[in-house]
Design a protein around this motif. Structure first.
Motif, PDB file in Angstrom:
ATOM      1  N   ARG A 128       0.822  -1.204   0.000  1.00 39.49           N
ATOM      2  CA  ARG A 128       0.000   0.000   0.000  1.00 39.49           C
ATOM      3  C   ARG A 128       0.864   1.266   0.000  1.00 39.49           C
ATOM      4  O   ARG A 128       1.955   1.309   0.570  1.00 39.49           O
ATOM      5  CB  ARG A 128      -0.896  -0.009   1.254  1.00 39.49           C
ATOM      6  N   ASP A 129       0.344   2.332  -0.661  1.00 35.32           N
ATOM      7  CA  ASP A 129       0.977   3.643  -0.536  1.00 35.32           C
ATOM      8  C   ASP A 129       0.831   4.117   0.908  1.00 35.32           C
ATOM      9  O   ASP A 129      -0.168   3.830   1.567  1.00 35.32           O
ATOM     10  CB  ASP A 129       0.300   4.666  -1.459  1.00 35.32           C
ATOM     11  N   ARG A 130       1.779   4.856   1.413  1.00 38.72           N
ATOM     12  CA  ARG A 130       1.697   5.327   2.807  1.00 38.72           C
ATOM     13  C   ARG A 130       0.891   6.629   2.858  1.00 38.72           C
ATOM     14  O   ARG A 130       1.294   7.628   3.447  1.00 38.72           O
ATOM     15  CB  ARG A 130       3.079   5.511   3.399  1.00 38.72           C
ATOM     16  N   ALA A 131      -0.299   6.554   2.243  1.00 40.18           N
ATOM     17  CA  ALA A 131      -1.196   7.715   2.267  1.00 40.18           C
ATOM     18  C   ALA A 131      -1.828   7.838   3.645  1.00 40.18           C
ATOM     19  O   ALA A 131      -2.025   6.844   4.353  1.00 40.18           O
ATOM     20  CB  ALA A 131      -2.281   7.544   1.207  1.00 40.18           C
ATOM     21  N   PRO A 132      -2.161   9.050   4.070  1.00 41.35           N
ATOM     22  CA  PRO A 132      -2.802   9.240   5.380  1.00 41.35           C
ATOM     23  C   PRO A 132      -4.098   8.445   5.485  1.00 41.35           C
ATOM     24  O   PRO A 132      -4.836   8.289   4.512  1.00 41.35           O
ATOM     25  CB  PRO A 132      -3.055  10.751   5.430  1.00 41.35           C
ATOM     26  N   LEU A 133      -4.372   7.942   6.671  1.00 44.26           N
ATOM     27  CA  LEU A 133      -5.570   7.146   6.928  1.00 44.26           C
ATOM     28  C   LEU A 133      -6.588   7.945   7.717  1.00 44.26           C
ATOM     29  O   LEU A 133      -6.259   8.593   8.710  1.00 44.26           O
ATOM     30  CB  LEU A 133      -5.202   5.890   7.730  1.00 44.26           C
ATOM     31  N   ARG A 134      -7.834   7.891   7.272  1.00 41.77           N
ATOM     32  CA  ARG A 134      -8.917   8.475   8.060  1.00 41.77           C
ATOM     33  C   ARG A 134      -9.366   7.512   9.155  1.00 41.77           C
ATOM     34  O   ARG A 134      -9.741   7.938  10.240  1.00 41.77           O
ATOM     35  CB  ARG A 134     -10.098   8.834   7.153  1.00 41.77           C
ATOM     36  N   VAL A 135      -9.355   6.209   8.831  1.00 52.85           N
ATOM     37  CA  VAL A 135      -9.815   5.216   9.796  1.00 52.85           C
ATOM     38  C   VAL A 135      -9.041   3.917   9.595  1.00 52.85           C
ATOM     39  O   VAL A 135      -8.710   3.541   8.465  1.00 52.85           O
ATOM     40  CB  VAL A 135     -11.338   4.969   9.659  1.00 52.85           C
ATOM     41  N   ALA A 136      -8.744   3.262  10.723  1.00 50.97           N
ATOM     42  CA  ALA A 136      -8.146   1.935  10.695  1.00 50.97           C
ATOM     43  C   ALA A 136      -8.919   1.065  11.680  1.00 50.97           C
ATOM     44  O   ALA A 136      -8.923   1.333  12.882  1.00 50.97           O
ATOM     45  CB  ALA A 136      -6.670   1.978  11.049  1.00 50.97           C
ATOM     46  N   GLU A 137      -9.596   0.048  11.143  1.00 53.12           N
ATOM     47  CA  GLU A 137     -10.352  -0.895  11.961  1.00 53.12           C
ATOM     48  C   GLU A 137      -9.613  -2.232  11.893  1.00 53.12           C
ATOM     49  O   GLU A 137      -9.578  -2.880  10.849  1.00 53.12           O
ATOM     50  CB  GLU A 137     -11.778  -1.048  11.419  1.00 53.12           C
ATOM     51  N   LEU A 138      -9.028  -2.637  13.032  1.00 52.32           N
ATOM     52  CA  LEU A 138      -8.136  -3.781  13.064  1.00 52.32           C
ATOM     53  C   LEU A 138      -8.656  -4.825  14.040  1.00 52.32           C
ATOM     54  O   LEU A 138      -8.778  -4.562  15.238  1.00 52.32           O
ATOM     55  CB  LEU A 138      -6.724  -3.339  13.474  1.00 52.32           C
ATOM     56  N   ASN A 139      -8.951  -6.015  13.523  1.00 47.07           N
ATOM     57  CA  ASN A 139      -9.426  -7.124  14.344  1.00 47.07           C
ATOM     58  C   ASN A 139      -8.587  -8.361  14.072  1.00 47.07           C
ATOM     59  O   ASN A 139      -8.241  -8.657  12.924  1.00 47.07           O
ATOM     60  CB  ASN A 139     -10.892  -7.451  14.029  1.00 47.07           C
ATOM     61  N   SER A 140      -8.294  -9.089  15.137  1.00 51.14           N
ATOM     62  CA  SER A 140      -7.590 -10.353  14.965  1.00 51.14           C
ATOM     63  C   SER A 140      -8.582 -11.447  14.584  1.00 51.14           C
ATOM     64  O   SER A 140      -9.791 -11.277  14.705  1.00 51.14           O
ATOM     65  CB  SER A 140      -6.862 -10.732  16.260  1.00 51.14           C
ATOM     66  N   PHE A 141      -8.060 -12.581  14.166  1.00 49.34           N
ATOM     67  CA  PHE A 141      -8.898 -13.722  13.809  1.00 49.34           C
ATOM     68  C   PHE A 141      -9.418 -14.381  15.081  1.00 49.34           C
ATOM     69  O   PHE A 141      -8.704 -14.518  16.075  1.00 49.34           O
ATOM     70  CB  PHE A 141      -8.096 -14.726  12.981  1.00 49.34           C
ATOM     71  N   HIS A 142     -10.681 -14.795  15.052  1.00 50.14           N
ATOM     72  CA  HIS A 142     -11.277 -15.475  16.199  1.00 50.14           C
ATOM     73  C   HIS A 142     -11.087 -16.977  16.033  1.00 50.14           C
ATOM     74  O   HIS A 142     -11.706 -17.615  15.188  1.00 50.14           O
ATOM     75  CB  HIS A 142     -12.767 -15.146  16.307  1.00 50.14           C
ATOM     76  N   GLY A 143     -10.184 -17.539  16.840  1.00 57.55           N
ATOM     77  CA  GLY A 143      -9.909 -18.969  16.727  1.00 57.55           C
ATOM     78  C   GLY A 143      -9.284 -19.516  17.992  1.00 57.55           C
ATOM     79  O   GLY A 143      -9.203 -18.834  19.016  1.00 57.55           O
ATOM     80  N   ASN A 144      -8.809 -20.753  17.925  1.00 56.18           N
ATOM     81  CA  ASN A 144      -8.259 -21.407  19.110  1.00 56.18           C
ATOM     82  C   ASN A 144      -6.826 -20.995  19.404  1.00 56.18           C
ATOM     83  O   ASN A 144      -6.374 -21.117  20.540  1.00 56.18           O
ATOM     84  CB  ASN A 144      -8.335 -22.939  18.934  1.00 56.18           C
ATOM     85  N   ASP A 145      -6.103 -20.518  18.409  1.00 60.74           N
ATOM     86  CA  ASP A 145      -4.700 -20.133  18.599  1.00 60.74           C
ATOM     87  C   ASP A 145      -4.614 -18.616  18.762  1.00 60.74           C
ATOM     88  O   ASP A 145      -4.420 -17.883  17.791  1.00 60.74           O
ATOM     89  CB  ASP A 145      -3.870 -20.606  17.401  1.00 60.74           C
TER      90      ASP A 145
END
Length: 414
Positions: free
Chosen positions: A88-105
């Motif tokens: 990705r270009d390092r353009a400014p971000l308005r929003v970052a929604e970051l979620n991990s995977f839901h699992g056993n590990d």
């Protein structure tokens, strides 16, 4: 052009394969793509030559829980996000929604969350949402990770913080929301924060977390466990909701303010007031609209009333069963310290069989109480006879009957 001609032109354009969306300027297309989940935004690269690299400048990263579940395991999700950030270009971000995977590990699922957060902050993200999407485990928030002069809104879910949450370096931060998290720190502080929401979190038991947010205008503290946090001065506060159904501040021997003297009573023997007269009420004393809710066994509000501040700006107030003491002194004391109160709402969702009556002494002689300009709304279960005692006491202080509105819930069990 007539309506028929315009319709015909649209049909002709569609038949000829004219790309009207592709005719839009890049900035507008990037705005449109910013509302898509990131995998969908990346997939637009196959639409046409012009779209090949357009996704790289999208001002949003969106890995929602639903998006994360679309991958077959944490390795697949982590691989996609890492490659996307690399290309990705390092353009400014308005929003970052970051979620991990839901699992056993869990370790594999949360392995790269810190890297993703650092990348987002380096792109001057304005709104950052981080969640370790696991119902059991919590991601340990690294000390000093959230530092940015561009960040305006921060949402944290299912994380643990073992270090003070000091947002002094986030000079633009105005919104903070925490959910389902472990707040194991002594202090939360921000000089710029305007709105704070903490719901279904656990506070460290042995030491009260101090919340120092001088410029706060809105506060929600709802359904948290552990020690009730100590609220420092909030002179600009307008709206506050504090709901404490499961806090640890209660006396197992039923004392109204938790001074039973029993060393085995964890609630009383570890009150941790320090030099503070109040834990909650002093910090809320400037607000205009206030809701205070707790079960009758929790004494933190009643104990604060022993040194009750004056609520000089308070216009609307909602209380529930915690104020139902034997002589209603807790309720009267609060009203005495609310000189401009216009509306009082009393919510009693349960039938009261025995009112709290041990260990409290409120000084009701210092301030007069005049209720003629107050409107009172009472919501209670039919058959709860103790409520009529409240109405009788309020009437004895001059509250006209026409200023009382009563709503009865159906009898329990019917």
């Amino acid at each position: 052009m007539s309506e028929g001609s315009e319709t015909g032109s649209k049909r002709y354009a569609a038949a000829c394969g004219v790309d009207r969306l592709g005719g839009l300027p890049d900035d507008l297309l990037l705005d449109i793509l910013s509302f898509l989940p990131s995998p969908d935004a990346v997939r637009t690269c196959v639409l046409a030559r012009r779209w090949r690299n357009l996704w790289k400048g999208v001002p949003a990263l969106r890995i929602s829980p639903d998006t994360a579940e679309g991958f077959h395991g944490p390795s697949a999700l982590n691989g996609f996000v890492n490659h996307m950030l690399l290309l990705r270009d390092r353009a400014p971000l308005r929003v970052a929604e970051l979620n991990s995977f839901h699992g056993n590990d869990f370790d594999a699922s949360a392995q790269y969350l810190e890297l993703w957060v650092r990348y987002s902050l380096s792109c001057r993200v304005a709104k950052l949402c981080v969640a370790s999407d696991d119902n059991v485990e919590r991601w340990l928030l690294p000390k000093g990770l959230i530092i940015s002069r561009h960040l305006r809104s921060l949402e944290l879910a299912r994380v643990i913080t073992e270090h003070d949450l000091d947002f002094s370096s986030c000079r633009s931060l105005v919104d903070l929301k925490m959910e389902f998290s472990g707040i194991y720190c002594e202090r939360i502080t921000s000089p710029s924060l305007k709105r704070l929401s903490i719901t279904e979190c656990r506070f460290l038991g042995d030491v009260r977390t101090q919340i120092s947010v001088l410029n706060l205008t809105s506060l929600l503290l709802d359904d948290c466990t552990g020690r009730t946090p100590l609220l420092e001065s909030m002179p600009l506060l307008v709206d506050a909701i504090v709901v404490l159904p499961n806090c640890s501040d209660y006396c197992r021997n039923g004392y109204e303010v938790g001074d039973c003297g029993d060393e085995l009573c964890w609630g009383c023997s570890n009150c941790n007031y320090g030099e503070n007269i109040c834990v909650v009420l002093q910090g809320l004393s400037s607000c205009m609209n206030l809701q205070l809710a707790a079960t009758s066994k929790h004494f933190i509000f009643r104990k604060d009333l022993m040194g009750c501040p004056v609520f000089s700006n308070l216009k609307t107030l909602l209380l529930d069963e915690w104020c139902m003491t034997a002589n209603l002194d807790a309720l009267i004391c609060f009203l005495q310290h609310s000189p401009v109160l216009q509306k009082l709402t009393l919510e009693f969702p349960e039938i009261h069989k025995k009112l709290v009556e041990m260990g409290a002494s409120y000084d009701l002689k210092k301030k007069p109480l005049v209720l003629k300009d107050l409107t009172v709304e009472v919501n209670f279960h039919e058959g709860d006879e103790e409520i009529y005692k409240v109405l009788d006491v309020l009437s004895s202080y001059g509250l006209p009957p026409e200023k009382i509105m009563i709503k009865q819930y159906p009898k329990i069990g019917i």
